[in-house]
Design a protein around this motif. Structure first.
Motif, short mmCIF file in Angstrom:
data_model
loop_
_atom_site.label_atom_id
_atom_site.label_comp_id
_atom_site.label_asym_id
_atom_site.label_seq_id
_atom_site.Cartn_x
_atom_site.Cartn_y
_atom_site.Cartn_z
N LYS A 1 -7.86 -44.59 15.03
CA LYS A 1 -6.81 -44.93 14.06
C LYS A 1 -6.79 -43.89 12.93
O LYS A 1 -5.73 -43.46 12.48
N SER B 1 -5.16 -40.91 14.21
CA SER B 1 -3.72 -41.11 14.41
C SER B 1 -2.98 -40.96 13.07
O SER B 1 -1.91 -40.36 13.01
N ASN B 2 -3.60 -41.46 11.99
CA ASN B 2 -2.99 -41.26 10.67
C ASN B 2 -2.91 -39.77 10.35
O ASN B 2 -1.89 -39.28 9.86
N PRO C 1 2.44 -44.75 11.70
CA PRO C 1 1.74 -44.51 10.42
C PRO C 1 1.40 -45.82 9.73
O PRO C 1 2.23 -46.72 9.69
N SER C 2 0.19 -45.91 9.19
CA SER C 2 -0.22 -47.09 8.43
C SER C 2 0.56 -47.09 7.10
O SER C 2 1.15 -46.07 6.74
N THR D 1 -0.50 -44.23 4.96
CA THR D 1 -0.05 -42.98 5.58
C THR D 1 1.43 -42.75 5.27
O THR D 1 1.86 -41.63 5.00
N GLN D 2 2.20 -43.84 5.30
CA GLN D 2 3.63 -43.72 5.02
C GLN D 2 3.87 -43.24 3.59
O GLN D 2 4.74 -42.39 3.35
N MET E 1 -5.97 -43.96 2.49
CA MET E 1 -5.85 -44.02 3.95
C MET E 1 -7.16 -44.50 4.60
O MET E 1 -7.13 -45.27 5.54
N GLU F 1 -8.03 -48.29 3.80
CA GLU F 1 -7.30 -49.22 4.66
C GLU F 1 -8.06 -49.56 5.94
O GLU F 1 -7.85 -50.60 6.53
#
Ligand code: HEM
Length: 237
Positions: free
Chosen positions: A41, A44-45, A98-99, A102-103, A203, A206
């Motif tokens: 995860k 991925s961010n 995106p978390s 991240t957004q 990030m 989270e």
């Protein structure tokens, strides 16, 4: 021209660096406690962040500030795509998003791309210098913690085109010192770099909930109890 932007960045972000090193997720990571789903995860961010950052830099490659800091050998997007396929399979694009933190980070990058591209340098510095420094140690930890082979699943940390990291970091610092900005813009770049640290911190914060679920609250508390002295407050190379 602003003298010593490299030193201004290093000194001006020491506190932020110490703060991010002391986030639970990072403290566990450094101690060898890495959960595969959390790590996937995390990457991925970063895939979303680097894709946006590198596209922004590419679009502004002729900008007088960006062109001095244009080092495509740093680019991480392709490496992160490999990692995404490793963790999520061929259909990875439909598996990740995106978390919320991240957004927020992506929105900031977009804002800079359209309004003040020279401040992208603060973001590039925060990520790439970190990846070339502490990141190299994190790769070794992830590899052994997740029982991975070579750079499978940790391609992100593999700078294939940069064999001598120390020499490259010296070159990068020299380039920072050569960017054509006045003192006010230099101060804005340092402030933006601190903001990049803060966005990175949010990030990883989270991810703390999922990490605690994976390793248990007691273990998490034990691993995160002490406060570490910041690496950039002690290291000199
Ligand atoms: C727990 C994790 C981390 C460890 C152990 C660590 C360790 C280090 C070390 C030892 C250095 C000094 C290298 C040198 O002087 O050449 C360094 C530099 C740096 N790190 Fe980290 N780091 C970590 C996390 C991060 C994160 C999350 C970021 C940013 C998102 C970051 C950004 C940087 C930057 C920008 C530098 C360069 C400082 C300079 O010389 O200007 N680090 N890190």
């Amino acid at each position: 021209m602003s003298i010593n932007l490299a030193a201004k960045l290093r000194i001006g972000t020491q506190k932020s660096h110490t703060a991010v090193e002391n986030v639970g997720f990072m403290k566990c990571f450094v101690k060898g406690v890495v959960d595969k789903d959390c790590f996937a995860k995390f990457l991925s961010n970063l895939y979303f962040i680097y894709s946006a950052l590198e596209k922004g830099i590419e679009n502004h490659r002729n900008h007088p500030v960006i062109e001095v800091m244009y080092f495509p050998e740093l680019n991480r997007q392709a490496a992160l795509e490999k990692d995404m396929e490793f963790y999520y399979g061929k259909q990875w694009r439909s598996q990740i998003k995106p978390s919320p933190a991240t957004q927020i980070y992506l929105n900031r990058l977009q804002e800079l791309v359209t309004q003040t591209p020279e401040l992208l340098i603060g973001h590039a510095y925060t990520r790439y210098m970190g990846d070339l420094s502490g990141g190299q140690m994190l790769q070794a930890i992830a590899q052994s913690g997740l029982k991975l082979t070579g750079f499978q699943g940790t391609s992100f940390y593999n700078f294939e085109q940069i064999s001598d990291k120390k020499a490259f970091k010296d070159k990068y610092r020299q380039a920072l010192d050569a960017v054509p900005v006045d003192d006010a813009t230099a101060a804005n770049i340092v402030a933006e770099s601190n903001y990049a640290f803060q966005l990175n911190m949010q990030m990883v914060q989270e991810l703390e909930g999922s990490l605690i679920k994976a390793i248990g609250q007691v273990m998490f508390n034990t691993l995160t109890r002490s406060h570490s002295v910041g690496s950039t407050e002690v290291a000199t190379s």
